[in-house]
Design a protein around this motif. Structure first.
Motif, PDB file in Angstrom:
ATOM      1  N   GLY A  62     -41.410  28.044  85.101  1.00 62.38           N
ATOM      2  CA  GLY A  62     -42.161  27.149  84.239  1.00 62.38           C
ATOM      3  C   GLY A  62     -42.427  25.628  84.645  1.00 62.38           C
ATOM      4  N   GLY A  63     -41.275  25.080  85.180  1.00 62.72           N
ATOM      5  CA  GLY A  63     -41.145  23.747  85.501  1.00 62.72           C
ATOM      6  C   GLY A  63     -41.906  23.552  86.737  1.00 62.72           C
ATOM      7  N   ASP A  64     -41.793  24.384  87.728  1.00 63.29           N
ATOM      8  CA  ASP A  64     -42.366  24.328  88.834  1.00 63.29           C
ATOM      9  C   ASP A  64     -44.045  24.439  88.843  1.00 63.29           C
ATOM     10  N   ALA A  65     -44.403  25.400  87.757  1.00 61.94           N
ATOM     11  CA  ALA A  65     -45.903  25.366  87.484  1.00 61.94           C
ATOM     12  C   ALA A  65     -46.328  24.197  86.917  1.00 61.94           C
ATOM     13  N   LEU A 112     -44.363  10.092  91.526  1.00 62.60           N
ATOM     14  CA  LEU A 112     -42.982   9.932  91.120  1.00 62.60           C
ATOM     15  C   LEU A 112     -43.191   8.662  90.367  1.00 62.60           C
ATOM     16  N   ASP A 113     -44.081   7.531  90.254  1.00 65.20           N
ATOM     17  CA  ASP A 113     -44.044   6.593  89.425  1.00 65.20           C
ATOM     18  C   ASP A 113     -44.853   7.025  88.240  1.00 65.20           C
ATOM     19  N   TRP A 114     -45.705   7.722  88.335  1.00 63.36           N
ATOM     20  CA  TRP A 114     -46.530   8.367  87.164  1.00 63.36           C
ATOM     21  C   TRP A 114     -45.514   9.382  86.182  1.00 63.36           C
ATOM     22  N   LEU A 115     -44.925  10.309  86.779  1.00 65.76           N
ATOM     23  CA  LEU A 115     -44.015  10.914  85.867  1.00 65.76           C
ATOM     24  C   LEU A 115     -42.882  10.311  85.453  1.00 65.76           C
ATOM     25  N   THR A 125     -37.487  14.895  89.721  1.00 68.24           N
ATOM     26  CA  THR A 125     -38.837  15.574  90.334  1.00 68.24           C
ATOM     27  C   THR A 125     -38.782  15.532  92.023  1.00 68.24           C
ATOM     28  N   VAL A 126     -37.834  14.774  92.606  1.00 63.68           N
ATOM     29  CA  VAL A 126     -37.845  15.081  94.154  1.00 63.68           C
ATOM     30  C   VAL A 126     -37.140  16.298  94.302  1.00 63.68           C
ATOM     31  N   ARG A 127     -36.088  16.685  93.593  1.00 58.30           N
ATOM     32  CA  ARG A 127     -35.651  17.946  93.896  1.00 58.30           C
ATOM     33  C   ARG A 127     -36.587  19.123  93.786  1.00 58.30           C
ATOM     34  N   ALA A 128     -37.497  18.961  92.641  1.00 64.37           N
ATOM     35  CA  ALA A 128     -38.429  19.924  92.299  1.00 64.37           C
ATOM     36  C   ALA A 128     -39.443  20.161  93.507  1.00 64.37           C
ATOM     37  N   LEU A 129     -39.807  19.065  94.021  1.00 65.74           N
ATOM     38  CA  LEU A 129     -41.128  19.019  95.070  1.00 65.74           C
ATOM     39  C   LEU A 129     -40.353  19.606  96.303  1.00 65.74           C
ATOM     40  N   GLU A 130     -38.994  19.535  96.307  1.00 67.54           N
ATOM     41  CA  GLU A 130     -38.468  19.975  97.743  1.00 67.54           C
ATOM     42  C   GLU A 130     -38.504  21.671  97.452  1.00 67.54           C
ATOM     43  N   ARG A 131     -38.218  22.086  96.164  1.00 65.41           N
ATOM     44  CA  ARG A 131     -38.155  23.452  95.950  1.00 65.41           C
ATOM     45  C   ARG A 131     -39.660  24.031  96.338  1.00 65.41           C
ATOM     46  N   LEU A 132     -40.844  23.431  96.109  1.00 70.69           N
ATOM     47  CA  LEU A 132     -41.964  23.791  96.259  1.00 70.69           C
ATOM     48  C   LEU A 132     -42.391  23.556  97.596  1.00 70.69           C
ATOM     49  N   ARG A 133     -41.717  22.706  98.493  1.00 73.01           N
ATOM     50  CA  ARG A 133     -42.180  22.640  99.851  1.00 73.01           C
ATOM     51  C   ARG A 133     -41.600  24.134 100.662  1.00 73.01           C
ATOM     52  N   SER A 303     -41.674  19.671  81.863  1.00 73.38           N
ATOM     53  CA  SER A 303     -40.223  20.213  81.654  1.00 73.38           C
ATOM     54  C   SER A 303     -39.683  21.077  82.809  1.00 73.38           C
ATOM     55  N   LEU A 304     -39.129  20.117  83.714  1.00 71.87           N
ATOM     56  CA  LEU A 304     -38.586  20.513  85.137  1.00 71.87           C
ATOM     57  C   LEU A 304     -37.249  21.232  84.838  1.00 71.87           C
ATOM     58  N   ASP A 305     -36.761  21.017  83.701  1.00 72.99           N
ATOM     59  CA  ASP A 305     -35.560  21.971  83.498  1.00 72.99           C
ATOM     60  C   ASP A 305     -35.595  22.640  82.229  1.00 72.99           C
ATOM     61  N   PRO A 306     -34.902  23.630  81.926  1.00 76.90           N
ATOM     62  CA  PRO A 306     -35.019  24.385  80.930  1.00 76.90           C
ATOM     63  C   PRO A 306     -34.467  23.774  79.471  1.00 76.90           C
TER      64      PRO A 306
END
Length: 811
Positions: A62-65, A112-115, A125-133, A303-306
């Motif tokens: 859900g965090g990715d979505a 990044l600034d907005w979140l 956020t950076v870790r989550a963006l890398e997973r999406l890439r 919610s990038l983490d549960p």
């Protein structure tokens, strides 16, 4: 450069292993249908389609979505809505518009600034963006930019609660008179429809003008607008009717209801083009109006983490031991059910499943409940340990002038498979491995039976789309518990667990209100405890290994079950099963599950403590040979931390019927007694007494005679009322003749309390042994699980691994 070209170049740099993982997540080549993918360019085009992106989003968390929705919202704010196309007219899931993601790039620093303003750390956020890439949900883009697949741009407005653009809605809903009427209400006079609609669009695209108009609207209009701005941009109303009368179809045009709807607020919004009809009594708020009235929105906080589970309690000291006991009992019970199945196969009903009476018989013989018996049978079938077998039809006999009809085939029977014998000789860990692996990936919750008016049966066809996502999400949520704590029982704890499971598996968020996720959750937790995966609301080491197995994508291969065909005996990585050598991540997960089971389940016991009351007690799980010996001469009386058999004259007669003698039984029992102990004298006397009385009656197989040197016994049998159906007749003081065949005569005599033995024509005793029958397992290998077509086609990859190898070779 176009996004498709950049994606093609990125794919060319992936190793075969990484490409295989990506293809398996997108369910390729099966999801490609009848369009073979032979080049990286074709693959890149497919990865940009709505269907492929939708599969990838559902496979994440859900965090990715939520993060993807935030990036899409930023693109919407920067570039506005995607230009409307006719493809979006009536479909809730429109085809992707002709938009290149490179024309709608979003600066990564802005996101990044907005979140960060909303409280989300830049590092998360950076870790989550890398997973999406890595999963191609963020496309390769120029440095410092983010590029989304077309579907996310198309649905950005919908995901953010906006309606479709006004120009599209007006074109679909109205003819010229209605367009000119709205233009006049806005103070615009135009001679043609096109000019009038352009003028209306220009007014609605001016946020200041929209706010000025709304300020003059009646108060009721403000309430309706607030309702649509806070939720879906849709509203039920009676402002419009179809031009053609009756129910409005997909191509209907609308006109204003004569006399209005009776609601001042709705009528004002309709007259000024701020709601447009999209169906019978249904209107939509155009994107431009929503954008103007919402104003500046606060920064999101995805919610990038549960969220941590709060309904927890400290674990007792022996909680891990409870899981080990449950796992050992599960292996033992499954063995008893399959052992009884091997001795007495059951028929498969024509309507499917196993008859209730057969399930009850197996449950009684194994000493377990009917519900658990059904579970063991279904898991065994899905693990390849049992399978139905149908006898072949007899060929029609041909004669001169006539043809006899083909004999009807015998009904299918459920039999142990060719894998069963090796499995039955394995350690408890080896027995449990294929069953746990099958439980993890099978798309069904076998102990969940929602239809109250239907009788549960075993051997059902797995087809529950919620089973695997919910099972995976529940185990992942439990894995987040801090050490030493478990989830508390009760509605609050399970409700919190379900919410966390939905975060881990977004596929569970599908809006199907009639689906009973709570009922499935209860059944999944009960099954997990039965298998030793969960104890006191916390994951055992085996449970954590199952999380790793599902995380490695094991469920994508169903009906293949990774690990089900592993060598049940100790072995190296090459003994994990067919097809795993080419899938390192999956092989590692299967190996971890096997090691976790071995650590949890101690070596089986090989000795027994005999007591004077003719009981035999085995502490822990008995070794297969020991269990077979004690089950041959005794009956299981109780189970738990220890298994207790009781040896009785009736159970001993069963051993003598199988050809054993007293010396052999005593010798074998003495060999397994606990060191430093002796066989109790009462047990020895019982064995010898039963041996002396056994075989005093002899059933002659040739003419089905019953003979005995004891003339008084012959006279007694001849007069027994319970044996009247045999039609016994004494032809000599020591001989009776039976009208029934030998098997029926033996069964009737034993049911009447006698202990006959079968005798051959030569006078020797015949050992009555049921021939062992085995079926072929129906579980395919990993490479056979999902052929692209009905049958594998030469030259066309049938698995993600083969497709990846072909694409890598051709780049």
């Amino acid at each position: 450069m176009h996004a498709r070209t950049a994606l093609e170049k990125w794919l060319a740099g992936l190793t075969a292993e990484r490409l295989t993982v990506l293809l398996e997540e997108r369910e390729l080549p099966r999801a490609a249908g009848y369009t073979p993918l032979t080049t990286l360019r074709q693959l890149a085009e497919h990865l940009l389609t709505d269907d492929s992106v939708d599969r990838a989003v559902a496979a994440g968390t859900g965090g990715d979505a939520q993060l993807l929705a935030c990036v899409a919202a930023r693109a919407l704010k920067t570039h506005g809505p995607v230009p409307a196309t006719e493809q979006q007219t009536y479909a809730w899931r429109p085809a992707p518009p002709p938009v290149d993601p490179y024309t709608r790039l979003v600066p990564e620093a802005e996101v990044l600034d907005w979140l960060e303003q909303g409280g989300t750390s830049r590092e998360s956020t950076v870790r989550a963006l890398e997973r999406l890439r890595d999963r191609a949900l963020l496309l390769p883009a120029p440095r410092g930019q983010l590029a989304l697949p077309p579907m996310l741009h198309t649905w950005a407005a919908r995901m953010d609660g906006y309606g479709r653009p006004a120009d599209l809605l007006l074109t679909q809903a109205y003819n010229a008179p209605e367009i000119k009427r709205i233009a006049a209400a806005l103070g615009i006079e135009q001679r043609t429809r096109a000019d009038a609609q352009t003028a209306i669009r220009n007014v609605l695209q001016d946020p200041g003008r929209v706010r000025e108009l709304v300020a003059t609207a009646p108060p009721a209009s403000h309430e309706l607008l607030a309702h649509m701005l806070q939720g879906q941009p849709l509203l039920r109303t009676h402002c419009f009717v179809s031009r053609h009368g009756g129910y409005a179809g997909p191509d209907s045009k609308y006109t204003f209801r004569e006399g209005g709807s009776g609601d001042e607020g709705t009528d004002w919004l309709a007259e000024h083009g701020m709601v447009v009809p999209v169906g019978t009594d249904l209107v939509e708020l155009p994107y431009e109006v929503g954008h103007a009235l919402r104003g500046e929105q606060p920064a999101p906080a995805p919610s990038l983490d549960p969220e941590p589970l709060t309904c927890v309690a400290p674990l007792p000291r022996d909680w891990a031991g409870r899981g080990a006991v449950a796992a050992g009992a599960a292996a033992w019970r499954a063995e008893l059910v399959l052992r009884e199945l091997a001795a007495h196969p059951v028929a498969v009903r024509k309507a499917g499943g196993i008859a209730v009476r057969d399930t009850r018989r197996l449950a009684k013989a194994a000493g377990t409940s009917e519900e658990h018996t059904r579970l063991w049978l279904d898991l065994a079938v899905n693990a390849g340990l049992a399978a139905p077998r149908t006898e072949k039809e007899e060929p029609a006999a041909r004669g001169r002038g006539r043809r006899r009809p083909t004999a009807p085939p015998q009904p299918a029977r459920l039999l142990p498979s060719e894998r069963y014998d090796a499995w039955a000789a394995a350690t408890p860990a080896g027995k449990l491995l294929p069953l746990v692996a099958a439980w993890a990936v099978v798309p069904e919750v076998f102990t969940y039976w929602p239809e109250e008016d239907e009788t549960p049966v075993a051997l059902i066809s797995p087809q529950d789309p919620y089973a695997v996502p919910l099972r995976h999400g529940v185990l992942e949520a439990l894995a987040t518990l801090r050490d030493g704590h478990g989830l508390t029982a009760g509605d609050d704890g399970q409700g919190e667990l379900l919410e966390s499971a939905v975060w881990f598996r977004p596929a569970l968020m599908a809006p199907y209100e009639d689906e009973d996720l709570e009922g499935r959750l209860d059944a999944i937790l009960a099954e997990a405890e039965l298998l030793g995966l969960v104890a006191h609301g916390a994951l055992t080491e085996v449970g954590r290994a199952v999380v790793g197995l599902l995380g490695a994508g094991a469920a994508r291969h169903y009906p293949a079950v990774p690990g089900a065909d592993a060598d049940p005996a100790a072995g190296g990585a090459d003994r994990l099963g067919e097809g795993l050598a080419e899938r390192p991540a999956l092989a590692k997960a299967v190996a971890a599950l096997r090691e976790a089971l071995r650590s949890m389940l101690p070596a089986p016991s090989t000795t027994v403590r005999f007591q004077a009351d003719s009981t035999a007690t085995v502490t822990g799980t008995p070794a297969p040979d020991l269990a077979a010996l004690l089950s041959a001469v005794g009956d299981i009386e109780s189970e738990g931390h220890a298994v207790v058999w009781r040896i009785t004259p009736a159970s001993l007669r069963r051993a003598f019927d199988a050809g054993w003698d007293a010396d052999e039984i005593l010798e074998r029992l003495a060999a397994v007694r606990r060191p430093g102990t002796e066989l109790p004298q009462p047990l020895t006397y019982t064995v010898k007494d039963v041996a002396r009385s056994h075989g005093r009656l002899r059933v002659v197989r040739s003419a089905c005679c019953i003979r005995s040197e004891d003339t008084a016994l012959i006279a007694e049998v001849a007069q027994a009322r319970g044996l009247a159906k045999l039609g016994l007749r004494k032809i000599a003081p020591t001989v009776l003749i039976s009208t029934a065949p030998p098997a029926e005569t033996l069964a009737a005599l034993r049911a009447a309390g006698y202990a006959p033995a079968l005798e051959a024509e030569t006078g020797t005793t015949v050992l009555e042994r049921v021939p062992e029958e085995r079926s072929r397992p129906m579980v395919p290998t990993l490479d056979q699980a999902h052929p692209q077509y009905g049958e594998p086609v030469r030259g066309i990859p049938s698995s993600a691994r083969e497709l990846a190898a072909q694409l890598v070779a051709g780049r």
